[in-house]
Design a protein around this motif. Structure first.
Motif, PDB file in Angstrom:
ATOM      1  N   GLU A 101       0.888  -1.026   0.010  1.00 42.17           N
ATOM      2  CA  GLU A 101      -0.001   0.083   0.303  1.00 42.17           C
ATOM      3  C   GLU A 101       0.963   1.266   0.162  1.00 42.17           C
ATOM      4  O   GLU A 101       1.796   1.511   0.810  1.00 42.17           O
ATOM      5  N   PRO A 104       0.636   7.480   0.963  1.00 41.30           N
ATOM      6  CA  PRO A 104       0.132   8.519   0.236  1.00 41.30           C
ATOM      7  C   PRO A 104       0.649   9.828   1.066  1.00 41.30           C
ATOM      8  O   PRO A 104       0.523  10.836   0.742  1.00 41.30           O
ATOM      9  N   HIS A 241     -10.631   9.960  -5.069  1.00 42.28           N
ATOM     10  CA  HIS A 241      -9.912   8.815  -4.997  1.00 42.28           C
ATOM     11  C   HIS A 241      -8.739   9.029  -4.062  1.00 42.28           C
ATOM     12  O   HIS A 241      -8.164   8.226  -3.031  1.00 42.28           O
ATOM     13  N   ASP A 242      -7.723  10.002  -4.520  1.00 44.48           N
ATOM     14  CA  ASP A 242      -6.610  10.225  -3.930  1.00 44.48           C
ATOM     15  C   ASP A 242      -6.797  10.692  -2.346  1.00 44.48           C
ATOM     16  O   ASP A 242      -6.148  10.231  -1.421  1.00 44.48           O
ATOM     17  N   LYS A 245      -7.745   7.775  -0.200  1.00 42.86           N
ATOM     18  CA  LYS A 245      -6.714   6.755  -0.243  1.00 42.86           C
ATOM     19  C   LYS A 245      -5.907   7.065   1.072  1.00 42.86           C
ATOM     20  O   LYS A 245      -5.593   6.249   1.939  1.00 42.86           O
ATOM     21  N   TYR A 249      -5.507   4.802   4.417  1.00 41.80           N
ATOM     22  CA  TYR A 249      -4.285   4.176   4.587  1.00 41.80           C
ATOM     23  C   TYR A 249      -4.253   3.489   5.937  1.00 41.80           C
ATOM     24  O   TYR A 249      -4.334   3.809   6.961  1.00 41.80           O
ATOM     25  N   LYS A 254     -10.065  -0.716   1.160  1.00 41.88           N
ATOM     26  CA  LYS A 254      -9.432  -0.674  -0.124  1.00 41.88           C
ATOM     27  C   LYS A 254     -10.358   0.196  -0.957  1.00 41.88           C
ATOM     28  O   LYS A 254     -11.517   0.081  -1.296  1.00 41.88           O
TER      29      LYS A 254
END
Length: 639
Positions: A101, A104, A241-242, A245, A249, A254
């Motif tokens: 993963e 981010p 989406h960003d 995420k 995290y 998911k």
DNA sequence: AAAAAAC
């Protein structure tokens, strides 16, 4: 009035919590395991929902830990249904939660950012004081003051901390408890006020603690997300989406994105590896549904961002297909949340088809245009637009490229955080200018003209390839190309820091579009400037525009007021409902209430608004005595 | 009338 104190308290509480958990550096503790105290962690007590604290990091050193042990519950359904039995067995199936993963946050070494580092993602909360709030519906859960007041779970709390969100924004304070209570929601909140997090947090939290026992039917190669987030443009879906995420995290939840213009193969691969939250644009999702690569039968959460756009003429059939004609559970069996800065009443009526006993929430002023945005309207003939734009850009340049825009007598510093940025950053973070035009051809030709005249510009619109669109956006965001010429594809939702100036080179025909466009600046409590080029072609907008500006405490040029006064068509479809809020629950409007189908439990308003201004012939709203009346069981956050 | 959204 006690707000400041409680917020201040909450800040220090949050800071203490964060410091207490992450303080010990000698032994590495994965982020999602910090702050974990056996007694207070309700998630740990849940049977199979969230990350497993025991199995997740047996050595204390596996930062990819945090798998779900209920892999079969959701997402990709393996063909055999057994351990490791998926057709896509590359990773053994059973350990998909251990897939790499990507961090981010880019802080893999887990060191805290150097103190004194700018908080350039932070929200200026002082700008959100005195924001009026209106709720209506049955038994509205009261707002919370801090993230600590809500049990979102440790992993999510850690991500919130890493995002540097210290306090919830007003829309988050109201939305999160409503959402955690499982209620459907129609939320109207001003641009840039934190709506994405407002619907992501409860969804992620809910999935983490969700029951694992649900048996999914056998459907090889069919992904069954638990949550669906729809948005009207590819770039917005990508942005959501960003964000999601980051929030998800190491929670084991998911997040996958699917939109057109990009190769479908990679999206299919991602889906095959399991998905809890699917972020998508409608077209590509319909494609995936028709190929039976996605099933909506497990959907527990549905969120529509820019919901009014999603339900307008262009999108409505697709949305109805997705929500009503595929296999998604009906309202009541799923939780539905609709978000936008604008919510016309006609659209509200359409939207109520998708909702069950919902709560209506309006946070913010006037169609969500904040008074942090200085709005100017200039009379410019069609033929003079280019040279006028050139004048503006030259003036901006002359004033220093770092964000100062001359505003008559006073300078508006549009780059609020500049003083805190390190010198190397300042160079790149120059003020950005976003120019909206009406047509795709117009965008191309204006871009060409600007470039020919020495202004580094690029463009984004629907005739460009997805690659070109994404490159243009990146180039603009980075400051490489500080001028972006855009169609309405960029009008909604995109969060582009450092947009100092929005120019409506061509005004839109709809006042709501104007609200969304200017909302690309003045985000997160920062100030911004919006300049509109107005001429006779925009007369259909003149009334609503001058009313909107008045309500946002903007200076309305005398010529514009005169123009508005003599504009003969009084009402028209551009008339707002006559409220001072961007939204008002259509269920409270007698002309809309028919029969007993709608549940409506009363309304509440609060906030600092004065005498009615600007809506002389409006919707009979100011006189009806709503202000200050509180329904049973509901308190306002602002009193 | 335009824009967006699938291949």
């Amino acid at each position: 009035m006690s707000m400041r104190t409680s917020w201040a308290d909450s800040v220090s509480a949050a800071e203490n919590a964060a410091a207490g958990g992450g303080g010990n550096r000698s032994t590495y503790v994965p982020p999602h395991l910090r702050n974990r105290s056996a007694s207070s962690d309700s998630l740990a007590a849940l049977p199979q929902g969230g990350p497993d604290p025991v199995n997740a990091a047996p050595t204390g050193g596996n930062r990819w830990a945090g798998p779900r042990n209920d892999y079969n519950r959701s997402g990709y359904i393996g063909g055999s249904g057994g351990r490791g039995g998926g057709w896509n067995n590359r990773n053994g199936g059973w350990d998909r939660g251990r897939d790499r993963e990507v961090n981010p946050f880019g802080d893999d070494d887990n060191t805290e950012q150097a103190s004194g580092e700018p908080e350039n993602t932070g929200i200026n909360f002082d700008a959100y004081e005195d924001i009026p709030v209106e709720t209506s519906g049955d038994n509205v859960p009261p707002p919370v003051n801090t993230f600590a007041d809500i049990d979102l779970g440790d992993a999510l709390n850690e991500n919130i901390r890493r995002c540097k969100y210290v306090r919830p924004t007003p829309v988050q304070r109201h939305t999160i408890p409503i959402s955690l209570a499982g209620r459907d929601l129609m939320a109207c909140a001003q641009t840039g006020s934190g709506k994405t997090a407002a619907f992501c947090f409860p969804i992620i939290s809910g999935i983490m603690r969700g029951q694992s026992a649900q048996r999914a039917p056998r459907m090889p190669r069919t992904a069954c997300p638990l949550a669906l987030i729809l948005s009207p443009t590819r770039e917005l879906s990508s942005q959501i989406h960003d964000e999601a995420k980051k929030f998800a995290y190491q929670t084991g939840v998911k997040v996958v994105v699917a939109y057109g213009g990009a190769p479908i193969s990679q999206q299919l691969r991602e889906l095959e590896r399991g998905v809890d939250i699917l972020v998508a644009t409608p077209g590509r999702l319909v494609d995936l549904l028709e190929r039976a690569r996605v099933s909506l039968q497990m959907i527990r959460y549905l969120a529509l961002d820019e919901a009014d756009r999603m339900l307008d003429m262009g999108f409505e059939p697709q949305i109805r297909k997705i929500v009503q004609q595929m296999d998604m559970p009906p309202p009541g069996l799923r939780q539905t949340m609709l978000f936008s800065a604008t919510f016309p009443k006609e659209i509200q009526r359409l939207a109520s088809d998708f909702l069950s006993n919902y709560i209506f929430l309006a946070v913010g002023r006037v169609g969500s245009s904040t008074d942090l945005i200085v709005q100017r309207v200039e009379y410019v003939h069609e033929t003079d637009k280019r040279s006028h734009l050139m004048d503006l850009l030259h003036a901006q340049k002359a004033n220093g490229s770092h964000g100062k825009v001359k505003l008559g007598a006073s300078d508006l510093c549009v780059n609020v955080n500049m003083a805190f940025l390190s010198p190397s950053l300042v160079v790149n973070k120059q003020a950005l200018t976003l120019v909206f035009v009406e047509t795709k051809k117009g965008a191309d030709s204006l871009e060409y003209w600007l470039c020919s005249n020495g202004f580094p510009a690029t463009t984004i619109h629907g005739d460009r390839t997805q690659q070109e669109r994404e490159y243009a956006l990146r180039s603009f965001k980075s400051g490489n190309t500080p001028i972006l010429v855009a169609t309405d594809v960029a009008a909604r939702g995109l969060d582009i820091p450092h947009v100092a100036h929005v120019v409506n080179f061509d005004l839109p025909n709809d006042i709501d579009d104007y609200v969304h466009r200017i909302g690309r600046t003045g985000r997160a409590g920062k100030s911004g400037l919006a300049t509109a080029f107005f001429n006779e072609n925009n007369s259909s907008l003149v009334r609503s525009l001058s009313e909107l500006m008045q309500e946002a405490n903007q200076e309305v040029p005398a010529w514009l007021s005169r123009f508005a006064a003599k504009a003969s068509y009084g009402g028209g479809k551009n008339r707002r409902g006559g409220g001072r809020f961007g939204g008002r629950d259509f269920r409270r409007d007698s002309s809309f209430s028919r029969g007993g189908a709608d549940h409506y439990g009363g309304g509440n308003m609060s906030g600092g608004y004065g005498a009615t201004s600007g809506y002389g012939a409006g919707g009979g709203y100011g006189a009806s005595g709503y202000g200050g009346s509180y329904g049973p069981g509901v308190t306002s956050a602002w009193d």
